[in-house]
Design an enzyme around this catalytic site. Sequence first.
Site, PDB file in Angstrom:
ATOM      1  N   ALA A   1       0.860  -1.181   0.000  1.00 27.72           N
ATOM      2  CA  ALA A   1       0.000   0.000   0.000  1.00 27.72           C
ATOM      3  C   ALA A   1       0.896   1.230   0.000  1.00 27.72           C
ATOM      4  O   ALA A   1       2.077   1.136   0.344  1.00 27.72           O
ATOM      5  CB  ALA A   1      -0.866  -0.010   1.257  1.00 27.72           C
TER       6      ALA A   1
ATOM      7  N   GLY B   1       0.366  -5.128   0.614  1.00 23.77           N
ATOM      8  CA  GLY B   1      -0.826  -5.141  -0.229  1.00 23.77           C
ATOM      9  C   GLY B   1      -0.551  -5.714  -1.612  1.00 23.77           C
ATOM     10  O   GLY B   1      -1.459  -6.272  -2.248  1.00 23.77           O
TER      11      GLY B   1
ATOM     12  N   GLU C   1      -0.894  -9.289  -1.180  1.00 24.38           N
ATOM     13  CA  GLU C   1      -2.302  -9.612  -0.901  1.00 24.38           C
ATOM     14  C   GLU C   1      -3.127  -9.625  -2.193  1.00 24.38           C
ATOM     15  O   GLU C   1      -3.969 -10.506  -2.392  1.00 24.38           O
ATOM     16  CB  GLU C   1      -2.869  -8.610   0.114  1.00 24.38           C
ATOM     17  CG  GLU C   1      -2.229  -8.798   1.480  1.00 24.38           C
ATOM     18  CD  GLU C   1      -2.707  -7.775   2.486  1.00 24.38           C
ATOM     19  OE1 GLU C   1      -2.401  -6.585   2.292  1.00 24.38           O
ATOM     20  OE2 GLU C   1      -3.392  -8.153   3.443  1.00 24.38           O
TER      21      GLU C   1
ATOM     22  N   GLU D   1       4.136  -5.817   6.955  1.00 23.46           N
ATOM     23  CA  GLU D   1       3.355  -4.772   7.629  1.00 23.46           C
ATOM     24  C   GLU D   1       3.767  -4.564   9.081  1.00 23.46           C
ATOM     25  O   GLU D   1       3.764  -3.441   9.581  1.00 23.46           O
ATOM     26  CB  GLU D   1       1.853  -5.089   7.549  1.00 23.46           C
ATOM     27  CG  GLU D   1       1.221  -4.817   6.183  1.00 23.46           C
ATOM     28  CD  GLU D   1       1.334  -5.971   5.204  1.00 23.46           C
ATOM     29  OE1 GLU D   1       2.158  -6.874   5.431  1.00 23.46           O
ATOM     30  OE2 GLU D   1       0.596  -5.962   4.194  1.00 23.46           O
TER      31      GLU D   1
HETATM   32  C1  3H9 Z   1       0.538  -2.449   3.299  1.00 22.85           C
HETATM   33  O1  3H9 Z   1       0.796  -2.871   2.217  1.00 22.85           O
HETATM   34  C2  3H9 Z   1      -0.781  -2.610   3.965  1.00 22.85           C
HETATM   35  C3  3H9 Z   1      -1.609  -3.616   3.256  1.00 22.85           C
HETATM   36  O2  3H9 Z   1      -1.805  -4.729   4.111  1.00 22.85           O
HETATM   37  C4  3H9 Z   1      -2.910  -3.037   2.765  1.00 22.85           C
HETATM   38  C5  3H9 Z   1      -3.882  -2.716   3.822  1.00 22.85           C
HETATM   39  C6  3H9 Z   1      -5.196  -2.161   3.420  1.00 22.85           C
HETATM   40  N1  3H9 Z   1       4.595   3.376  -0.199  1.00 22.85           N
HETATM   41  O3  3H9 Z   1      13.404   1.900   0.319  1.00 22.85           O
HETATM   42  P1  3H9 Z   1      13.785   2.592  -0.947  1.00 22.85           P
HETATM   43  C7  3H9 Z   1       9.353   4.704  -1.602  1.00 22.85           C
HETATM   44  S1  3H9 Z   1       1.713  -1.608   4.209  1.00 22.85           S
HETATM   45  C8  3H9 Z   1       5.066   4.560  -0.607  1.00 22.85           C
HETATM   46  O4  3H9 Z   1      14.748   3.708  -0.849  1.00 22.85           O
HETATM   47  P2  3H9 Z   1      14.912   0.118  -1.893  1.00 22.85           P
HETATM   48  C9  3H9 Z   1      10.411   5.136  -0.592  1.00 22.85           C
HETATM   49  O5  3H9 Z   1       9.880   6.030   0.372  1.00 22.85           O
HETATM   50  C10 3H9 Z   1       3.108  -1.511   3.124  1.00 22.85           C
HETATM   51  N2  3H9 Z   1       6.370   4.769  -0.934  1.00 22.85           N
HETATM   52  O6  3H9 Z   1      14.312   1.574  -2.070  1.00 22.85           O
HETATM   53  C11 3H9 Z   1      11.449   5.754  -1.491  1.00 22.85           C
HETATM   54  O7  3H9 Z   1      10.998   7.035  -1.817  1.00 22.85           O
HETATM   55  P3  3H9 Z   1      11.997   8.267  -1.885  1.00 22.85           P
HETATM   56  C12 3H9 Z   1       3.845  -2.789   3.045  1.00 22.85           C
HETATM   57  C13 3H9 Z   1       7.194   3.724  -0.840  1.00 22.85           C
HETATM   58  O8  3H9 Z   1      15.136  -0.398  -3.248  1.00 22.85           O
HETATM   59  C14 3H9 Z   1      11.368   4.877  -2.751  1.00 22.85           C
HETATM   60  O9  3H9 Z   1      10.102   4.226  -2.692  1.00 22.85           O
HETATM   61  N3  3H9 Z   1       5.045  -2.624   2.278  1.00 22.85           N
HETATM   62  C15 3H9 Z   1       6.760   2.464  -0.417  1.00 22.85           C
HETATM   63  O10 3H9 Z   1      16.047   0.132  -0.930  1.00 22.85           O
HETATM   64  C16 3H9 Z   1      12.436   3.832  -2.815  1.00 22.85           C
HETATM   65  O11 3H9 Z   1      12.425   3.096  -1.603  1.00 22.85           O
HETATM   66  C17 3H9 Z   1       6.181  -2.202   2.844  1.00 22.85           C
HETATM   67  O12 3H9 Z   1       6.259  -1.985   4.028  1.00 22.85           O
HETATM   68  C18 3H9 Z   1       5.400   2.303  -0.091  1.00 22.85           C
HETATM   69  N4  3H9 Z   1       4.897   1.128   0.299  1.00 22.85           N
HETATM   70  O13 3H9 Z   1      13.762  -0.736  -1.204  1.00 22.85           O
HETATM   71  C19 3H9 Z   1       7.355  -2.049   1.912  1.00 22.85           C
HETATM   72  N5  3H9 Z   1       7.827   1.628  -0.400  1.00 22.85           N
HETATM   73  O14 3H9 Z   1      12.955   7.928  -2.999  1.00 22.85           O
HETATM   74  C20 3H9 Z   1       8.166  -0.848   2.290  1.00 22.85           C
HETATM   75  C21 3H9 Z   1       8.887   2.351  -0.819  1.00 22.85           C
HETATM   76  O15 3H9 Z   1      11.134   9.450  -2.158  1.00 22.85           O
HETATM   77  N6  3H9 Z   1       9.220  -0.612   1.346  1.00 22.85           N
HETATM   78  N7  3H9 Z   1       8.507   3.614  -1.087  1.00 22.85           N
HETATM   79  O16 3H9 Z   1      12.660   8.314  -0.564  1.00 22.85           O
HETATM   80  C22 3H9 Z   1      10.378  -1.286   1.351  1.00 22.85           C
HETATM   81  O17 3H9 Z   1      10.594  -2.211   2.112  1.00 22.85           O
HETATM   82  C23 3H9 Z   1      11.436  -0.831   0.401  1.00 22.85           C
HETATM   83  O18 3H9 Z   1      11.167   0.486   0.047  1.00 22.85           O
HETATM   84  C24 3H9 Z   1      11.571  -1.682  -0.881  1.00 22.85           C
HETATM   85  C25 3H9 Z   1      12.565  -0.987  -1.869  1.00 22.85           C
HETATM   86  C26 3H9 Z   1      12.102  -3.073  -0.513  1.00 22.85           C
HETATM   87  C27 3H9 Z   1      10.251  -1.807  -1.576  1.00 22.85           C
END
Ligand code: 3H9
Length: 695
Positions: free
Chosen positions: A63, A108, A111, A131
Site C-alpha cells: 500500500a 498489499g 495480498e 506490515e
Molecule cells: C501495506 O501494504 C498494507 C496492506 O496490508 C494493505 C492494507 C489495506 N509506499 O526503500 P527505498 C518509496 S503496508 C510509498 O529507498 P529500496 C520510498 O519512500 C506496506 N512509498 O528503495 C522511497 O521514496 P523516496 C507494506 C514507498 O530499493 C522509494 O520508494 N510494504 C513504499 O532500498 C524507494 O524506496 C512495505 O512496508 C510504499 N509502500 O527498497 C514495503 N515503499 O525515494 C516498504 C517504498 O522518495 N518498502 N517507497 O525516498 C520497502 O521495504 C522498500 O522500500 C523496498 C525498496 C524493498 C520496496
Amino acid sequence: MSDLVRLEAHGDVGLIVIDHPPVNALSAAVRAGLVACIDKLGADPALRCGVLACDGRTFVAGADIREFNNPVPPAGSTQAVTTNAVCAAIDASQKPIVAALFGTTLGGGLEVALSCHGRVIEAQGKVGLPEVKIGLLPGAGGTQRLPRLVGPLAALDMITTGRHVPASEALSLGIVGEIATDLRPAAMSAARALADAGTWPRLRDEPTPAVDRAAFDAAVTAVGKRARGAIAPVRAAEAVSWSLDAPFDDALARESEAFQALRAGPQSRALRHIFAADRAAAKAPTDEPPLPIATAGVIGGGTMGSGIAISLADSGLSVTLVEVGDDAVRAAEARVRAVYDRQLASGRLTEAGHAARLARVTFSTEMAALAQADLVIEAIIENIDAKQDVFRRLSAITRADAILASNTSYLDIDLLADVVVHPERVLGLHFFSPAHVMKLLEIVRPARLAPAVLATALALAKRIGKQPVVSGICDGFIGNRIFSTWRKQCDFALEDGALPHEIDRALESWGMAMGPYAVADLAGLDIGWAQRKRLAPTRNLAARYVPIADWIAEQGRFGQKTGAGYYLHRDGKREIDPAITALVERASAERGITRQPVPAERIQSRVLAAMANEGARILEEGVAARPSDIDVVLVHGYGFPAWRGGPMQAADEAGLDTVLATVKEMHAQSGPGWEPSKLLETLVAEKRSFASLNG
Ligand code: 3H9
C-alpha cells in the site's frame, strides 16, 4: 481507468499493467485503476484471461505508506476503493487472472497477488508481508489467504516477522506455482492454461490446512515474547488464528478493524516515522555524483577493523587490512576467517561464497600496500597522537584523491584532516560493533569535507547495507553523546536508591533491547573508563559526578570479558553481585544520600527527557541536520525501541511540555549540565513539536 494502470490486449490475454514509480505502491488512483481494468477485462469478449503485471523495478511493494497519515476517506470517493475491493474484484472475476511477480512483492502487493488465481515469479524476486515492521498487520486478506495457501504455521512466521521470502522458498511453500525466466509470457501461458481448464482456485473458498493446535498456540505465545512491547506482531498472530475457525468474510472484517486500530495508534505512527526518517537520513545533501570505490584499506585488525573489513568484502570490495607486525596480522586474519567459517557452518555462506569472500581480503604489515586504495578506514586505538601519525603516513603514501576515514567514536576529525594534504577528503566513518552486523553508520562530516566525498560515503553505506546518518563534529558525535548523557541519569538513579538490575529492567520493560549496565558489561567497562580519564581535565567540577563506574573498573572488573562488572557472569548468565550492591550503597552514603526506591516510570521518563534535551542541543549546534536523524541513530545503533520511533519522536508523543518539566526537575536536583535546551523551551513556548523541524 487511470494513467497509472492500463489494460493491453495480447491475443486472448488481457495484460493489466501498473506503472507507478518508484515501487508501484497501491495508491488510491492505482486501486481505482485496477478495479476499472478488471471490469474491462471481464467485459471484453475477446479476452479469455488476464495477467497482472507491473512496469519498472518491482511488482507492487505494498500500500502507499504516505496515505496512512491521511484521515480515512469518505465512502464513495476514489480513495474509498480499498485494497480489499481490488481483491474482491479479482475474486468475482469470471476470467482467471495470474500475477507476474518480480522485485519485491510486499504487503498489499502480495495480498492482491494472493487473490489472483495463479502466481509466477522471476528468480531474483522476493515476496513478503512486512506490515508489522511499520506497526500494522496485513489489512487486505493477507492474514486469511496466506494461511490457506501455505498453512497456518508458515503464515504465522512470515506475517509476524515480516521477512522477505526468496523465489525458491516461495515456490517450495506454494506461494508461486513457477519460477520463470521470461516472466510475462510465462504468466500468460499459466493464465491461458487456467482458462482452458475452465476452473481455477480462489483462496477465499479453500479450507485452512489442519494444524496441531498446541504447536500453533505455542508459536503464537513465542511471538508475544519476542515482540518486546511491539503490539503489531501480537495482533497479527491473533488475526492468523482466526483463519483456523472463523468464516472468511467474518475474519476479513475483523482483520480490517484490527488494521485500522493499529494504523491510528502511536506505534505504527512511530514506525512509519522511522521508515521515512531512514530514507531522509540516507539522502545526500548534494547533487555531486559519488566517486567510484573498488578497493579499500583498513588499518587496524582488532574487533572493529576486522568487522569493517568483513563488511566491505561482503559487498564485493577488495580490502587490504594492515596491522603492525606478523602476530597482529595473523590475529586479524584469524578473526576474519572465524566469522566466515561460522557463516559457512551455519549455512549462511556456500563453500564458493566463503572462498570468494576470503579471497577479497588480503593482509599486510606494510602501509605501502594501500598506495592504490580508493578508500582507507583507520580503526586503531582511540588516541589522537597515534591516529594523527597514521593519517600523516597515509597522506604520504596514498593517492591524492583517496578518501581517508577514521572510525573514531569520539575524537575530532578536524585534527586528523589538519595533518594531511587535501584535507577535504578526510571524514569519520563510525561503525558500531560488531561492524559487519550492526546497521548504523555515522558519517562524520568535518567543515572542509568535499561534497563529492560525502556523497561517496552515503553511496558506500547503501552498498554495504548500512543505515547512514550524517553527524557534525562533537565529542561522541550524535550517538555516543546522547548515550553518555542518559547514562548519567541512570548513574544518578543508582546513587539515589536503585540497583543496576532494577534500572536495566525498567528500561528493558520500556522496550530497550538491553539495559545500560548489561550493555556496559558486554562492551567492556575499560573503554568508558579510558574515555572519562581523557575528559577528566575538562570536566565541570561543579557537575554531579557518580564514581561508581570508576570504582568498579579500578577493581579490574571490566564486564563479561573478566567475568565480572556490574554483574557477575557465570556460565553465560548474569547474576546480581552483592559486592556491587554494597559498592553502590557506599556511593550513596559518601554523598549523604538516604537511599529511596526509584520507580521504573521515573527512570524511564528521565532517560527520555535526558535524550530529548541533549538531542535538542545537538540540533541547536547543527551537529544533526534534523530531529529524525537523531531517532535513526538511537534506533539502529543503541537498541532504542523502533516502535517508539526514537527519542525525539517519543518526546513528541509524550508531549514536549511534560518532557521540559522533567528536564527542569532534573536540573533542580542535579545542577549544572542539566539546564533545559533553548530549542526545547522555544518549541514548548510555541506549542510546536520536534517533528515540525523535520522538513
Ligand atoms: C501495506 O501494504 C498494507 C496492506 O496490508 C494493505 C492494507 C489495506 N509506499 O526503500 P527505498 C518509496 S503496508 C510509498 O529507498 P529500496 C520510498 O519512500 C506496506 N512509498 O528503495 C522511497 O521514496 P523516496 C507494506 C514507498 O530499493 C522509494 O520508494 N510494504 C513504499 O532500498 C524507494 O524506496 C512495505 O512496508 C510504499 N509502500 O527498497 C514495503 N515503499 O525515494 C516498504 C517504498 O522518495 N518498502 N517507497 O525516498 C520497502 O521495504 C522498500 O522500500 C523496498 C525498496 C524493498 C520496496
